[in-house]
Write a protein that holds these residues in place. Structure first.
Motif, PDB file in Angstrom:
ATOM      1  N   ARG A 240       0.812  -0.948   0.045  1.00 41.50           N
ATOM      2  CA  ARG A 240       0.116  -0.355   0.535  1.00 41.50           C
ATOM      3  C   ARG A 240       0.631   1.121   0.083  1.00 41.50           C
ATOM      4  O   ARG A 240       0.329   2.207  -0.797  1.00 41.50           O
ATOM      5  CB  ARG A 240      -1.273  -0.051   1.046  1.00 41.50           C
ATOM      6  CG  ARG A 240      -2.113   0.753   1.045  1.00 41.50           C
ATOM      7  CD  ARG A 240      -2.761   1.128   2.759  1.00 41.50           C
ATOM      8  NE  ARG A 240      -2.244   1.799   3.801  1.00 41.50           N
ATOM      9  CZ  ARG A 240      -1.933   2.684   3.666  1.00 41.50           C
ATOM     10  NH1 ARG A 240      -2.730   3.820   3.042  1.00 41.50           N
ATOM     11  NH2 ARG A 240      -1.575   3.811   4.030  1.00 41.50           N
ATOM     12  N   MET A 241       2.035   1.027   0.750  1.00 44.92           N
ATOM     13  CA  MET A 241       2.666   2.530   1.202  1.00 44.92           C
ATOM     14  C   MET A 241       3.787   2.856  -0.050  1.00 44.92           C
ATOM     15  O   MET A 241       3.825   3.556  -0.850  1.00 44.92           O
ATOM     16  CB  MET A 241       3.795   2.302   2.420  1.00 44.92           C
ATOM     17  CG  MET A 241       4.352   3.592   1.874  1.00 44.92           C
ATOM     18  SD  MET A 241       5.633   3.408   3.806  1.00 44.92           S
ATOM     19  CE  MET A 241       7.078   4.951   3.554  1.00 44.92           C
ATOM     20  N   HIS A 242       4.119   1.438  -0.790  1.00 40.12           N
ATOM     21  CA  HIS A 242       4.462   1.540  -2.387  1.00 40.12           C
ATOM     22  C   HIS A 242       3.848   1.844  -3.117  1.00 40.12           C
ATOM     23  O   HIS A 242       4.133   2.950  -3.923  1.00 40.12           O
ATOM     24  CB  HIS A 242       5.078   0.480  -2.664  1.00 40.12           C
ATOM     25  CG  HIS A 242       6.468   0.135  -3.843  1.00 40.12           C
ATOM     26  ND1 HIS A 242       6.603  -1.009  -4.017  1.00 40.12           N
ATOM     27  CD2 HIS A 242       6.079   0.713  -4.369  1.00 40.12           C
ATOM     28  CE1 HIS A 242       7.894  -1.203  -5.682  1.00 40.12           C
ATOM     29  NE2 HIS A 242       7.493  -0.111  -5.185  1.00 40.12           N
ATOM     30  N   ARG A 243       2.719   1.586  -3.045  1.00 41.45           N
ATOM     31  CA  ARG A 243       1.591   2.362  -4.607  1.00 41.45           C
ATOM     32  C   ARG A 243       1.687   3.876  -4.608  1.00 41.45           C
ATOM     33  O   ARG A 243       1.642   4.743  -5.450  1.00 41.45           O
ATOM     34  CB  ARG A 243       0.321   1.491  -4.062  1.00 41.45           C
ATOM     35  CG  ARG A 243      -1.083   1.601  -5.054  1.00 41.45           C
ATOM     36  CD  ARG A 243      -0.222   1.325  -6.467  1.00 41.45           C
ATOM     37  NE  ARG A 243      -1.339   2.054  -7.519  1.00 41.45           N
ATOM     38  CZ  ARG A 243      -2.015   1.503  -8.089  1.00 41.45           C
ATOM     39  NH1 ARG A 243      -2.170   0.489  -8.425  1.00 41.45           N
ATOM     40  NH2 ARG A 243      -2.937   1.758  -8.856  1.00 41.45           N
ATOM     41  N   ARG A 244       1.305   4.291  -2.777  1.00 36.80           N
ATOM     42  CA  ARG A 244       0.760   5.056  -2.440  1.00 36.80           C
ATOM     43  C   ARG A 244       2.365   6.128  -3.615  1.00 36.80           C
ATOM     44  O   ARG A 244       2.062   7.142  -3.589  1.00 36.80           O
ATOM     45  CB  ARG A 244       0.677   5.167  -1.700  1.00 36.80           C
ATOM     46  CG  ARG A 244      -0.331   6.713  -1.238  1.00 36.80           C
ATOM     47  CD  ARG A 244      -0.861   6.547   0.844  1.00 36.80           C
ATOM     48  NE  ARG A 244      -1.495   8.015   0.637  1.00 36.80           N
ATOM     49  CZ  ARG A 244      -1.822   9.147   1.671  1.00 36.80           C
ATOM     50  NH1 ARG A 244      -1.817   7.958   2.833  1.00 36.80           N
ATOM     51  NH2 ARG A 244      -2.310   9.485   2.115  1.00 36.80           N
TER      52      ARG A 244
END
Ligand code: SF4
Length: 345
Positions: A240-244
């Motif tokens: 999720r953080m990578h995508r964000r």
């Protein structure tokens, strides 16, 4: 499997790692730590900063880092990749994970002021410039410094340092003169968005010579827990953080150290991880990822157990499988492209 909450831990550590009034963050003092002994072959500045040589002569045929950040830095700066093989870095003192294979001693990675000193971005940048001046015309490219790396510890606990560094570089009008490489462990949740304003994030996004390198701490919930001791559900948080960060418009690269004490269904587990990256981050995320091996440094050696020794053995098989699985999913042409030539999203 229980484990701690790394996002809560990050917020607990944060006040000890930042001096917002003076725009300073706590950097690790490496003198007197086990890590200092590992730095004998590297350059070490003022007991705090050091240079990291990406591809050492003994590693040249493997290219563990898939040519980055040297290739992207060289492209942006108009110099040869050999001149970007070394990075100048400081380590933020404080991390919200506790990886057994970490090459940093815990005493220099837990916001411990005895092994830390507060630095502003200007001071950090000035130290880089002073060291760079000494060898920039050397015939040995590994002595040249074109990359300023902000490492840790965990940088995203105090993301203000990224903005302050961009501000300092722009103020010095050096934005076309060096490349900034920022590390993250992907376990700080929304810290980047909570502690930086939209305007500050936009300044970072528009700063051309900046790459973010995120590191996955396992390729499934079991390895994440085994490596870090953190609660396994935070494994999912990494995607999720990578995508964000990718959606934020940042130029994001990644690592996975594929250690695991169990080789059971290794191909299936790695395949699942690769497909999740493609689905939840971006189609080319696996090609923008490097899978270097863990090397045993002084602080790591003290933490070795029979299971961890097994994990080090298994990583070689995992690295082989990773390459094979990439070949099943991408064309020859895509496989030969440099990570920075592939789209982030
Ligand atoms: S996230 Fe990085 S700095 Fe933190 S403990 Fe793990 S390896 Fe060390």
């Amino acid at each position: 499997m229980k484990g701690y909450d790394p996002i809560k831990l990050a917020e607990k550590l944060r006040p000890k790692m930042i001096d917002p009034e003076n725009k300073k963050v706590l950097l690790a003092i490496l003198a007197g730590t086990g890590q200092e002994k590992d730095l004998s072959k590297e350059r070490f500045f003022e007991n705090i900063f050091r240079s990291k040589i990406y591809t050492k002569p003994e590693d040249r045929e493997f290219d563990y880092f898939r040519g980055e950040p040297a290739a992207v830095a060289a492209l942006e700066l108009g110099v040869s990749p050999e001149e970007c093989n070394a990075a100048f870095l400081g380590q933020i003192n404080g991390c919200n994970l506790n990886c057994w294979y970490c090459y940093v001693d815990r005493i220099a990675n837990s916001a411990n002021h005895k092994y830390g000193k507060f630095f502003s971005a200007e001071e950090y940048l000035n130290q880089f410039l002073a060291e760079r001046r000494k060898f920039q015309s050397s015939a040995n490219p590994d002595l040249k410094l074109n990359i300023l790396r902000i490492s840790g510890g965990e940088v995203f606990i105090v993301p203000e340092i990224i903005f302050w560094m961009v501000e300092a570089i722009e103020k010095a009008r050096l934005e076309n003169d060096l490349y900034v490489w920022v590390d993250s462990n992907l376990a700080t949740g929304n810290s980047y968005w909570n502690h930086l304003s939209a305007e500050q994030r936009a300044r970072i996004e528009h700063f051309r010579n900046l790459g973010v390198c995120v590191c996955y701490k396992g390729f499934d919930r079991e390895t994440f827990y085994e490596n870090t001791g953190a609660a396994p559900e935070f494994f999912d948080e990494q995607f999720r953080m990578h995508r964000r960060l990718v959606e934020e418009g940042l130029d994001v690269y990644s690592y996975l150290y594929p250690v695991t004490s169990s080789a059971k269904n290794l191909r299936g587990r790695l395949s699942l991880f690769m497909d999740r990256l493609r689905e939840e981050v971006s189609e080319f995320a696996p090609l923008r990822m490097a899978t270097p091996p863990i090397k045993v440094y002084g602080p790591t050696e003290k933490r070795l157990t029979p299971a961890r020794k097994k994990a080090l053995e298994n990583q070689l098989e995992a690295m082989k499988i990773w390459k094979e699985e990439l070949q099943k999913r991408y064309t020859r042409e895509q496989l030969h492209m440099k990570p920075h030539d592939l789209p982030s999203r």
